[in-house]
Design a protein around this motif. Sequence first.
Motif, PDB file in Angstrom:
ATOM      1  N   PRO A 259       0.795  -1.231   0.000  1.00 40.26           N
ATOM      2  CA  PRO A 259       0.000   0.000   0.000  1.00 40.26           C
ATOM      3  C   PRO A 259       0.831   1.285   0.000  1.00 40.26           C
ATOM      4  N   VAL A 260       2.118   1.216   0.434  1.00 44.86           N
ATOM      5  CA  VAL A 260       2.929   2.427   0.483  1.00 44.86           C
ATOM      6  C   VAL A 260       4.137   2.312  -0.447  1.00 44.86           C
ATOM      7  N   ALA A 261       3.989   1.552  -1.524  1.00 44.69           N
ATOM      8  CA  ALA A 261       5.080   1.435  -2.497  1.00 44.69           C
ATOM      9  C   ALA A 261       5.255   2.735  -3.249  1.00 44.69           C
ATOM     10  N   ASN A 262       6.471   2.980  -3.679  1.00 41.98           N
ATOM     11  CA  ASN A 262       6.764   4.163  -4.484  1.00 41.98           C
ATOM     12  C   ASN A 262       6.439   3.835  -5.940  1.00 41.98           C
ATOM     13  N   LEU A 263       5.143   3.648  -6.203  1.00 39.53           N
ATOM     14  CA  LEU A 263       4.681   3.164  -7.491  1.00 39.53           C
ATOM     15  C   LEU A 263       3.361   3.848  -7.843  1.00 39.53           C
ATOM     16  N   ILE A 264       3.325   4.479  -9.007  1.00 36.82           N
ATOM     17  CA  ILE A 264       2.067   5.063  -9.474  1.00 36.82           C
ATOM     18  C   ILE A 264       1.174   3.934  -9.977  1.00 36.82           C
ATOM     19  N   SER A 265      -0.059   3.904  -9.509  1.00 27.57           N
ATOM     20  CA  SER A 265      -1.006   2.885  -9.980  1.00 27.57           C
ATOM     21  C   SER A 265      -2.404   3.484 -10.057  1.00 27.57           C
ATOM     22  N   PHE A 266      -3.236   2.812 -10.844  1.00 25.66           N
ATOM     23  CA  PHE A 266      -4.614   3.291 -11.029  1.00 25.66           C
ATOM     24  C   PHE A 266      -5.547   2.080 -10.941  1.00 25.66           C
ATOM     25  N   PRO A 267      -5.942   1.690  -9.727  1.00 27.47           N
ATOM     26  CA  PRO A 267      -6.844   0.549  -9.566  1.00 27.47           C
ATOM     27  C   PRO A 267      -8.295   0.933  -9.865  1.00 27.47           C
ATOM     28  N   LEU A 268      -8.999   0.055 -10.542  1.00 32.69           N
ATOM     29  CA  LEU A 268     -10.450   0.106 -10.700  1.00 32.69           C
ATOM     30  C   LEU A 268     -10.984  -1.144 -10.027  1.00 32.69           C
ATOM     31  N   GLN A 269     -11.621  -0.959  -8.913  1.00 28.20           N
ATOM     32  CA  GLN A 269     -12.023  -2.102  -8.086  1.00 28.20           C
ATOM     33  C   GLN A 269     -13.534  -2.141  -7.972  1.00 28.20           C
TER      34      GLN A 269
ATOM     35  N   PRO B 269      -6.889   6.199  -7.613  1.00 22.68           N
ATOM     36  CA  PRO B 269      -5.507   6.448  -8.056  1.00 22.68           C
ATOM     37  C   PRO B 269      -4.550   6.573  -6.871  1.00 22.68           C
ATOM     38  N   VAL B 270      -3.336   6.039  -7.042  1.00 21.70           N
ATOM     39  CA  VAL B 270      -2.283   6.102  -6.027  1.00 21.70           C
ATOM     40  C   VAL B 270      -1.082   6.827  -6.651  1.00 21.70           C
ATOM     41  N   ILE B 271      -0.678   7.934  -6.019  1.00 19.58           N
ATOM     42  CA  ILE B 271       0.429   8.730  -6.560  1.00 19.58           C
ATOM     43  C   ILE B 271       1.438   8.990  -5.440  1.00 19.58           C
ATOM     44  N   PRO B 272       2.669   8.502  -5.575  1.00 22.18           N
ATOM     45  CA  PRO B 272       3.705   8.755  -4.562  1.00 22.18           C
ATOM     46  C   PRO B 272       4.501  10.022  -4.900  1.00 22.18           C
ATOM     47  N   PHE B 273       4.999  10.673  -3.846  1.00 20.46           N
ATOM     48  CA  PHE B 273       5.858  11.847  -4.008  1.00 20.46           C
ATOM     49  C   PHE B 273       7.139  11.619  -3.196  1.00 20.46           C
ATOM     50  N   HIS B 274       8.259  11.847  -3.833  1.00 20.38           N
ATOM     51  CA  HIS B 274       9.559  11.719  -3.168  1.00 20.38           C
ATOM     52  C   HIS B 274       9.893  13.089  -2.564  1.00 20.38           C
ATOM     53  N   ILE B 275       9.478  13.301  -1.299  1.00 21.80           N
ATOM     54  CA  ILE B 275       9.564  14.652  -0.735  1.00 21.80           C
ATOM     55  C   ILE B 275      10.957  14.994  -0.208  1.00 21.80           C
ATOM     56  N   THR B 276      11.677  13.979   0.303  1.00 19.45           N
ATOM     57  CA  THR B 276      13.070  14.175   0.700  1.00 19.45           C
ATOM     58  C   THR B 276      13.831  12.898   0.368  1.00 19.45           C
ATOM     59  N   GLU B 277      15.106  12.935   0.636  1.00 22.11           N
ATOM     60  CA  GLU B 277      15.918  11.748   0.372  1.00 22.11           C
ATOM     61  C   GLU B 277      15.489  10.585   1.250  1.00 22.11           C
ATOM     62  N   LYS B 278      14.909  10.884   2.411  1.00 24.67           N
ATOM     63  CA  LYS B 278      14.554   9.825   3.360  1.00 24.67           C
ATOM     64  C   LYS B 278      13.075   9.475   3.365  1.00 24.67           C
ATOM     65  N   TRP B 279      12.227  10.358   2.825  1.00 29.64           N
ATOM     66  CA  TRP B 279      10.793  10.160   3.024  1.00 29.64           C
ATOM     67  C   TRP B 279      10.024  10.248   1.701  1.00 29.64           C
ATOM     68  N   ASN B 280       9.025   9.380   1.600  1.00 25.27           N
ATOM     69  CA  ASN B 280       8.036   9.433   0.526  1.00 25.27           C
ATOM     70  C   ASN B 280       6.671   9.785   1.122  1.00 25.27           C
ATOM     71  N   LEU B 281       5.862  10.478   0.337  1.00 23.65           N
ATOM     72  CA  LEU B 281       4.465  10.746   0.712  1.00 23.65           C
ATOM     73  C   LEU B 281       3.583  10.037  -0.312  1.00 23.65           C
ATOM     74  N   ILE B 282       2.806   9.076   0.158  1.00 23.22           N
ATOM     75  CA  ILE B 282       1.936   8.289  -0.710  1.00 23.22           C
ATOM     76  C   ILE B 282       0.513   8.831  -0.588  1.00 23.22           C
ATOM     77  N   THR B 283      -0.059   9.233  -1.699  1.00 27.18           N
ATOM     78  CA  THR B 283      -1.445   9.737  -1.693  1.00 27.18           C
ATOM     79  C   THR B 283      -2.346   8.700  -2.353  1.00 27.18           C
ATOM     80  N   ARG B 284      -3.435   8.442  -1.719  1.00 24.11           N
ATOM     81  CA  ARG B 284      -4.419   7.504  -2.265  1.00 24.11           C
ATOM     82  C   ARG B 284      -5.793   8.127  -2.098  1.00 24.11           C
ATOM     83  N   THR B 285      -6.546   8.219  -3.194  1.00 24.57           N
ATOM     84  CA  THR B 285      -7.881   8.807  -3.170  1.00 24.57           C
ATOM     85  C   THR B 285      -8.878   7.797  -3.704  1.00 24.57           C
TER      86      THR B 285
END
Length: 807
Positions: free
Chosen positions: A552-562, A583-599
């Motif tokens: 669920p928190v992979a650094n991977l853009i995906s577009f599920p239709l469920q 849609p799931v869109i990750p953001f690489h906000i710093t070298e250490k952290w990703n922000l994963i958005t899921r709507t």
Amino acid sequence: MRKFTLVIAIGAALLVQSATAQNATSFTPEQLHRRTVERRAVDAVIWGLPLVGEDAVKQAAFRDGKATYNDIVWWPKGGGWKNQSPTPNVNTRYIYFFCNTKQDGPVVVELPPAVPGASFYGTIEDAWYVPLVDIGFEGKGGKYLVLPPDYKGDVPAGYTVVRPKTYNTMTLLRSILASMSEADVSAGNALVQKVKVYPLSKVANPPTQRLLDMTDVMYNGLVPYDESFFISLARMLNEETVQPADLQMMGMLLPLGIEKGKDFKPDAATVALLKETAAEAHAWLMDKAATDTTPWWPGSRWVVPSPPITMPTAFHWEVPNYFDVDSRAIALSQYFCPTAKLGTGSFYFGAFHDHSGSPLQGANNYRLHVPANVPVREFWSVTVYSLETSSFFLNAPNLTLGSLDKSLTKNADGSVDIYFGPKPPAGKESNWLYTQAGQKWFPWFRVYGPEKAILDKSWKLPDIERVDAITQDESAPAGRTMQVATGEKPAAPEPSAPAAQLKLVSTEAQPAAPEPSDTAEPAKPAATEDKPAAPESDENRTAALAKAAQNPVANLISFPLQNNTAFGIGPYSRAQNVLNIQPVIPFHITEKWNLITRTILPVVWQPNDEPRQGWFGFGDLNPSLFLSPAKPGKLIWGVGPAFVLPTATAEQLGQGKFSLGPSVVGLTTPGHWVIGALVNNVWSVAGPHERAVVNQMLLQWFVNYNMKKGWYFTTSPIVTANWRASGGNQWVVPLGGGVGRIMKLGFQPVNITGQFYGNVVHPEGASPWGMRLQIQFLFLQFTKAQEKEMIEEKLKQLDQQSTTPSK
């Protein structure tokens, strides 16, 4: 000067005439036709409601009870919420039968006289609910002969003649017991067995009377406020006589395609218009039902639940100068089969507002103080109804309380306090009546055998008072679209709603169910690195991609239709369908952290308690944010807020509240496995006070085993808990699983899964099982070095293919 003035006047007149001409021609022919159909259709519902209402109750007997004309349907145990007739009563045992003199000629109705402990009273009505004659009052029996409207033959002696203006009639009888003792019940049953209904032509040898028990039958006798209203209206107008007073209205129905002697065959555009206008007419009737009433006691909120013209005209709504079509519809949208003589055997009071004047809301708690010694010869009762249906809340745990209830707790002075609300007050369960949160409601206070003090208003019933402002919760688990087994409102397991009306939720509310693939190597998965690694082979690439898709928190853009389907909902075992666009869109906000958005945006088909009706539209939007390490270790985790935004396009498709709370996910990926869990809890913080308070948890655990060629086994059930629900109704616990595969559609990587789940724990009446189907489009992110390496590998493969000799 006079000429100048005349010129000005003529010019102004021409301008007005020009403007009028322009306004008169501002509508296209299509617009004018549409507006005509809309106006006439609303009026047709209001005018035709009695005819369609009687037909709805009759068709329920024929369809649900397997009855035919002259059969008797009845509720020997007093009935329950499954008797969906207009404002039915369960303190008395209802009996219905229907006659058609066009089919059978004159029909005989034999009613036995009362016996100790048991009696009847009721009314024979024509097809428009015009009361013709009251029967059974004061214990009297008799023989009645119902004649066709055009009957000119001889009438045999010994009958009370009933001359309706219609071929169809309905009789509503009430079997009244002195008590629920075994002796009185037996006497009442024996008396019902003596009621006979048969054609006069068979008087020498009457057929055996069919008596059909409706106790456990879902009996849907409610007016259908949709396009089927007009189907019933057209059919009944073809069956019946046209009375002179209705000739003008018959002409006004012609633009709808309704004409006596012709089939009703509206086109698709007209059907859509009729559906809209029927809903508009229903909204108008509900508003008028609560406002156009007859005040009884000065300064009281208790009213006679009918417009003021009703009582003076004895349910005929006609005065010398007009016939009040509106008042007739307002009255008969709430009840059916009025008596020929008001107050003979019973009298009813209704209330739509509390003591302060606020509408009665199902989520609030109220109290009614009933004084001691209510002046009645028989008994009194209080029954709760939904304003939307004018019938019982589906699956309501209790429906009525009254002076015959032995368990009713009385005060020291003999008075009684009745409580209303989604949940009973502590220690007051025996004096509590259920109301459904999210719906308006009204009670009827019935008095049987009313004495003079009621009819001359010297006795007065106090108003209903609100006990507190606490809103009982009936919401669905966070971010999930609610599903009813009835009717009536959406929601997840409702704390306060009756069992089958407890609402289930769409099968996916949070990050998509993790889904596996085939990976033979325990190598570090792509999901644990900055970007999905570029594998050295197709098999390794698929393995890494599978684990990323299942995280669920992979650094991977995906577009599920469920797509989630819940089966077995409501009295007709219907299905709710929810398509989650997430849609799931990750953001690489710093070298250490990703922000994963899921709507998650749900597209919902929500059935109601009718055989083919429901709501369709968008549900509440559910965005989630997860802060996750860009380079996690063996334990991959994320934490952040989850929100529920009230964006539903219909009240029945969402919670109506803005909610938020924390969400946490953790997983590990040893070898072929992906194992983890996600949990969140949200609380409502804003929204209309009449909508239910939200406090609910979601727990999704997932186990995936990856195999070769992208195949995998998966189980990812969603467990929900509604903390404000009553005991036994808090949890939904599904078990099950399915299979999936990582593959390509052309050049597009996709993750396809199919799963089935059975709800081993769920509120009574909720969906027992469901199906989840998903296609997840995966969009890989590679570094330039990875892209170069893949291109070189692909060129090498092409070169090898070109040098391989053909066979």
